[in-house]
Design a protein around this motif. Structure first.
Motif, PDB file in Angstrom:
ATOM      1  N   ALA B  13       0.896  -1.037  -0.198  1.00 22.01           N
ATOM      2  CA  ALA B  13       0.038   0.151  -0.136  1.00 22.01           C
ATOM      3  C   ALA B  13       0.697   1.223  -0.018  1.00 22.01           C
ATOM      4  CB  ALA B  13      -1.058  -0.071   1.076  1.00 22.01           C
ATOM      5  N   CYS B  14       1.827   1.466  -0.708  1.00 23.32           N
ATOM      6  CA  CYS B  14       2.795   2.560  -0.598  1.00 23.32           C
ATOM      7  C   CYS B  14       2.837   3.106  -1.997  1.00 23.32           C
ATOM      8  CB  CYS B  14       4.298   2.342  -0.260  1.00 23.32           C
ATOM      9  SG  CYS B  14       5.060   1.246  -1.570  1.00 23.32           S
ATOM     10  N   ALA B 139      -4.576   2.123   1.734  1.00 24.40           N
ATOM     11  CA  ALA B 139      -5.197   0.909   1.950  1.00 24.40           C
ATOM     12  C   ALA B 139      -6.498   0.927   2.090  1.00 24.40           C
ATOM     13  CB  ALA B 139      -4.636   0.227   3.527  1.00 24.40           C
ATOM     14  N   LEU B 140      -7.072   1.936   2.665  1.00 25.99           N
ATOM     15  CA  LEU B 140      -8.595   2.147   3.035  1.00 25.99           C
ATOM     16  C   LEU B 140      -9.253   2.574   1.545  1.00 25.99           C
ATOM     17  CD1 LEU B 140      -8.749   4.695   6.051  1.00 25.99           C
ATOM     18  CD2 LEU B 140      -9.422   2.149   6.022  1.00 25.99           C
ATOM     19  N   LYS B 141      -8.389   3.423   0.741  1.00 24.84           N
ATOM     20  CA  LYS B 141      -8.923   3.875  -0.405  1.00 24.84           C
ATOM     21  C   LYS B 141      -8.551   2.871  -1.534  1.00 24.84           C
ATOM     22  CE  LYS B 141      -8.564   8.325  -3.109  1.00 24.84           C
ATOM     23  NZ  LYS B 141      -7.885   9.489  -3.357  1.00 24.84           N
ATOM     24  N   LYS B 148     -10.452  -1.030  11.124  1.00 23.91           N
ATOM     25  CA  LYS B 148     -10.187  -2.043  12.295  1.00 23.91           C
ATOM     26  C   LYS B 148      -8.908  -2.943  12.152  1.00 23.91           C
ATOM     27  CE  LYS B 148     -11.951  -5.371  15.708  1.00 23.91           C
ATOM     28  NZ  LYS B 148     -12.546  -6.612  15.594  1.00 23.91           N
ATOM     29  N   ASN B 149      -7.890  -2.660  12.963  1.00 29.08           N
ATOM     30  CA  ASN B 149      -6.500  -3.259  12.797  1.00 29.08           C
ATOM     31  C   ASN B 149      -5.866  -2.841  11.577  1.00 29.08           C
ATOM     32  OD1 ASN B 149      -6.842  -4.590  15.309  1.00 29.08           O
ATOM     33  ND2 ASN B 149      -7.924  -6.309  14.249  1.00 29.08           N
ATOM     34  N   GLU B 153      -2.696  -5.149  10.046  1.00 32.68           N
ATOM     35  CA  GLU B 153      -3.013  -6.013   8.654  1.00 32.68           C
ATOM     36  C   GLU B 153      -2.081  -5.557   7.592  1.00 32.68           C
ATOM     37  OE1 GLU B 153      -5.005  -8.454   7.901  1.00 32.68           O
ATOM     38  OE2 GLU B 153      -5.404  -8.537  10.157  1.00 32.68           O
ATOM     39  N   ILE B 154      -1.611  -4.381   7.677  1.00 31.53           N
ATOM     40  CA  ILE B 154      -0.579  -3.890   6.481  1.00 31.53           C
ATOM     41  C   ILE B 154       0.606  -4.444   6.891  1.00 31.53           C
ATOM     42  CG2 ILE B 154       0.737  -1.820   5.940  1.00 31.53           C
ATOM     43  CD1 ILE B 154      -1.963  -0.241   6.059  1.00 31.53           C
TER      44      ILE B 154
END
Lengths: 204, 204
Positions: B13-14, B139-141, B148-149, B153-154
């Motif tokens: 996620a970077c 990560a969200l987008k 949550k967490n 998770e990442i």
């Protein structure tokens, strides 16, 4: 220029110091390598030659410290014994690095400055590495090392730097995640590495 | 352009994939991320979803392999058992990556391509990392993960990628010494990272 302090960590004999010197010259800012040691020496009374080794390489004093701490527990060790010499040198160096960063824009070579200054948001952390043949050539030419066991000796210096960094910082020496930029100087060349750093820092 | 194959390894996620896609577009060369998996799937018969996980993340099959090899010794294990599924996937992927590099200039995302192509001298290896807040946002987008967490998770995805890389390559995942260039995408931004890579590769 939002980022005004440039720290350069580096493998042994990969030209990191030269790159830093060029960057400081091009940006017209202060440069601290031996200059830093001279200040620490003046304030602490330790000899520069002693600081050169103890301030960046793991040595017998630090190894004794690590081993004893592990055996008896760090807190107990600190209570029962005087602070080890390697820790005293680290503290002296740590304080000077913080003071220099406060003073103004500069380039600082090695000595875990990236980790020491991690709470500032105006620091740009660089790591320089290089292929072994390039480093061997530089070790012979600039560090006046002998050809016999050259690779072994270069790797030994890296290992001692890594052990020192890993002991005093939260990160792992050479791990890309500690730095904003890492460059292989044998691929780009010394001059080009300095140009890349200067261009990036001026754009920020 | 002496270096014509660009490998991009990255933390989860970077934005490494997006950077690679931009680089390929700007340089007008092929881009392989899921495209690589589609070729491996076609040749091997494995499902893309299965390859997506097994080809880059340590999984139960690989863990079983590592544990059993350690217990009975690797040679004995290979003699007594069929090749583990994770190894079969690795071999299939390995062969396709070598074929693609042979075909012409391209960007290859992840899958240890830097290590697989280490004997070629026309490969430019990049690692992208980023600060946690930046990665959380992405990560969200883009990965549609839950809040949550999220950090846990990442980091779990990073850990599984690292374990896979460290098992199949000679180096350590994320160690600057494996790559010619590493960039922190949260400092430079996605577009700028792509520009830096393009400018450097065109200058070489």
């Amino acid at each position: 220029m939002q980022k005004k302090i440039i720290t350069i960590s580096r493998q042994f004999a990969c030209g990191g110091k030269e790159i830093g010197k060029l960057v400081a010259k091009k940006l017209n800012i202060d440069f601290y390598d031996k200059e830093l040691l001279a200040i620490v020496a003046k304030k602490s009374g330790y000899a520069i030659e002693f600081l050169e080794e103890t301030g960046e390489y793991v040595n017998a004093s630090l190894l004794f410290n690590v081993a004893t701490s592990a055996m008896v527990g760090h807190r107990q060790f600190v209570q029962n014994h005087e602070m080890p010499l390697s820790d005293k040198v680290y503290v002296a160096q740590h304080n000077i690095i913080k003071e220099l960063a406060e003073k103004g824009p500069c380039v600082i070579i090695g000595r875990g400055a990236d980790s020491i200054l991690k709470d500032r948001d105006d620091v740009f952390n660089v790591f320089i590495c290089a292929d072994m043949d390039f480093r061997k050539e530089r070790a012979l030419k600039y560090h006046k090392m002998e050809e016999k066991n050259l690779e072994k000796e270069i790797l030994k210096r890296d290992k001692k730097r890594a052990a020192h960094y890993n002991h005093y910082s939260d990160g792992t020496w050479g791990d890309a995640r500690n730095y904003h930029l890492t460059l292989n100087s044998s691929v780009f060349g010394i001059e080009k590495c300095a140009d890349i750093i200067c261009n990036l820092i001026q754009d920020m």
